[in-house]
Design a protein around this motif. Structure first.
Motif, PDB file in Angstrom:
ATOM      1  N   ASP A 120      35.878  21.418  37.539  1.00 44.87           N
ATOM      2  CA  ASP A 120      36.160  22.636  36.775  1.00 44.87           C
ATOM      3  C   ASP A 120      36.963  23.659  37.565  1.00 44.87           C
ATOM      4  O   ASP A 120      37.643  24.497  36.973  1.00 44.87           O
ATOM      5  N   PHE A 121      36.891  23.592  38.885  1.00 43.02           N
ATOM      6  CA  PHE A 121      37.630  24.554  39.699  1.00 43.02           C
ATOM      7  C   PHE A 121      39.115  24.179  39.808  1.00 43.02           C
ATOM      8  O   PHE A 121      39.908  24.945  40.351  1.00 43.02           O
ATOM      9  N   ARG A 122      39.467  23.027  39.278  1.00 41.33           N
ATOM     10  CA  ARG A 122      40.880  22.660  39.178  1.00 41.33           C
ATOM     11  C   ARG A 122      41.349  22.670  37.727  1.00 41.33           C
ATOM     12  O   ARG A 122      42.528  22.909  37.446  1.00 41.33           O
ATOM     13  N   ASP A 123      40.447  22.403  36.798  1.00 40.46           N
ATOM     14  CA  ASP A 123      40.827  22.226  35.400  1.00 40.46           C
ATOM     15  C   ASP A 123      39.905  23.031  34.503  1.00 40.46           C
ATOM     16  O   ASP A 123      38.891  22.556  34.021  1.00 40.46           O
ATOM     17  N   SER A 124      40.246  24.299  34.311  1.00 39.75           N
ATOM     18  CA  SER A 124      39.514  25.179  33.400  1.00 39.75           C
ATOM     19  C   SER A 124      40.525  25.801  32.446  1.00 39.75           C
ATOM     20  O   SER A 124      41.445  26.497  32.883  1.00 39.75           O
ATOM     21  N   PRO A 125      40.411  25.535  31.137  1.00 31.81           N
ATOM     22  CA  PRO A 125      41.431  25.998  30.194  1.00 31.81           C
ATOM     23  C   PRO A 125      41.660  27.509  30.205  1.00 31.81           C
ATOM     24  O   PRO A 125      42.765  27.967  29.895  1.00 31.81           O
TER      25      PRO A 125
END
Length: 474
Positions: free
Chosen positions: A118-123
């Motif tokens: 999530d720390f790389r891919d959070s909309p």
């Protein structure tokens, strides 16, 4: 008294500190009669200046990385204070350089460090690649920013589509650092699927409008249909029809759908009522975090609850801006509670700056307008405020909004730049009692008067300087 130095070590006689920041020119000034608000302004401004370097950082002392959610959430707050047109164009170049082959825009750009999950891919973070070009187009009027970044925008939305399950997304950080029962971090008061799905919908909306402006009709129709489908799925999943609000009723859970136009007309009143009741029921406390607070302020402002904004932010006993100052902060902290374990120079929660200019100052870009060619001057005269002086160097020139209450009268001095038109909202429903430079406005040929609305007379004026006086009874 001398100090013993038997080893002959170097002696420091003087230290000079230099503040380093981006060369983005200052474009805004703010002052009002509320001392706490002036101190909050300086608190936020120091963090803005500290975090404007070669990238928009979230702390200048620790990570020094370009976390992207701040660029679009803090966009207006920054742009009222500084000319960020070049810096944010550079941020978009960083996003394009960091975008992966499958379309992901990572949470940080440039991506110096690759964080997990999530720390790389959070909309809510990656959506900066879609929201920021549209914001820069509306604020500065450069349509080329959309054409230059259209492929990045499209590829990111298509990436989110590959991750969606029947139009819903459930990954990401959510309303980061909201004020819940536990130590802040991941969203506590709002289901984590609500905010990423809402931003997916917003991205689709913007992409459809951008495609329309650029003459990509097939894309426009495609993304409009997808947005409609996501809106239906969002309401089916997150709206509680029995209670009349979203999710568990948090400030963020209702503010974001309202701002994005997701809420059905018949549910509008119950959602804003839930927001106000939640704030009042907590003793005018903030719970929204990094993602939700900007939209909480915007929807309260749009719905006529500036008094709630005032009460929520003019106290020092509960976590918030005043509390941070009471705890000794000199720049905005990462957490509402000024936690010692968190950063003490973050600007991610600095959204009240937007309200200082657009609310207290009343400078509001018209819906559908670009580069402040048409705008409202509608100051919020609330709480104990008796005057405000706000200047903003818009892309067309200086906009000034100076008002004060004196002896039962409102005096309002405004400046409108050449090439612009303003709608001036005077809190007086009897337009014939309003004077401009000593004359009845009915005698001023270049001022047109609209029908009164919600206790206001609305005056449309062209470029120039104006001095309005009207009766004022709070």
């Amino acid at each position: 008294m001398g100090v013993s130095n038997p080893n002959g070590l170097p002696v420091i006689k003087e230290l000079t500190q230099l503040h380093v920041s981006s060369d983005s020119r200052a474009v805004g000034k703010f002052d009002c009669s509320n001392d706490l608000f002036n101190r909050i302004y300086r608190l936020i401004d120091w963090s803005e200046k500290s975090n404007l370097t070669h990238v928009m950082t979230d702390c200048p002392h620790r990570e020094k990385l370009g976390w992207l959610e701040q660029t679009h959430l803090m966009g207006p707050s920054l742009a009222f204070c500084y000319d960020i047109s070049l810096l944010f164009r550079k941020a978009l170049m960083d996003m394009k350089d960091s975008q992966t082959d499958d379309g992901l825009i990572p949470n940080t750009a440039p991506e110096y460090a690759q964080f997990p999950h999530d720390f790389r891919d959070s909309p809510e973070w990656g959506s900066a690649g879609v929201i920021l070009p549209w914001f820069l187009y509306e604020w500065y009027g450069d349509k080329m920013i959309l054409s230059d970044n259209y492929e990045m925008m499209r590829r990111y939305v298509d990436y989110l589509t590959t991750r969606a399950n029947h139009g819903l997304l459930f990954h990401g950080l959510g309303d980061w650092y909201d004020l819940g029962p536990n130590h802040p971090g991941y969203s506590q008061l709002t289901e984590r699927g609500l905010t990423p799905t809402a931003f997916y919908y917003r991205d689709l909306q913007i992409l459809a409008k951008t495609a329309g402006l650029l003459g990509k009709e097939q894309d426009r129709q495609k993304y409009e249909k997808m947005a409609s489908d996501v809106r239906i799925a969002f309401n089916a999943r997150f709206f509680d029809s029995h209670k009349g609000y979203y999710d568990k009723g948090s400030q963020t859970a209702n503010a974001i759908p309202m701002c994005f136009g997701i809420v059905d007309d018949e549910d509008h009143a119950s959602c804003i009522r839930q927001i106000v009741d939640d704030i009042r029921g907590r003793g005018n406390s903030i719970t929204s975090g990094d993602i939700g607070f900007a939209y909480l302020l915007r929807i309260l402002e749009a719905e006529g609850y500036a008094d709630v904004i005032f009460d929520m932010n003019s106290q020092s006993e509960k976590p918030g801006y005043g509390y941070q100052l009471k705890e000794g902060a000199t720049s905005l902290t990462e957490s509402w509670s000024a936690l010692k374990t968190a950063s003490h120079n973050h600007c991610m929660l600095g959204h009240l700056m937007e309200w200082f200019y657009a609310g207290i100052g009343g400078i509001r870009l018209d819906e559908g307008s670009v580069a402040f060619k048409t705008f409202d001057l509608r100051p919020d005269i609330v709480g104990d405020l008796t005057y405000a002086k706000v200047d903003f160097k818009s892309p067309l020139g200086l906009i000034s909004s100076y008002w004060n209450i004196r002896n039962g009268k409102l005096e309002y001095d405004v400046a409108v730049p050449v090439g612009a038109m303003a709608h001036v909202w005077i809190p007086c429903d009897n337009a014939s009692s309003i004077l401009e430079s000593g004359r009845s406005i009915e005698q001023v040929s270049d001022i047109s008067v609209s029908h009164p609305r919600k206790g206001y007379s609305i005056l449309t004026v062209g470029s120039g300087n104006y001095h309005f006086v009207s009766p004022y009874n709070k």
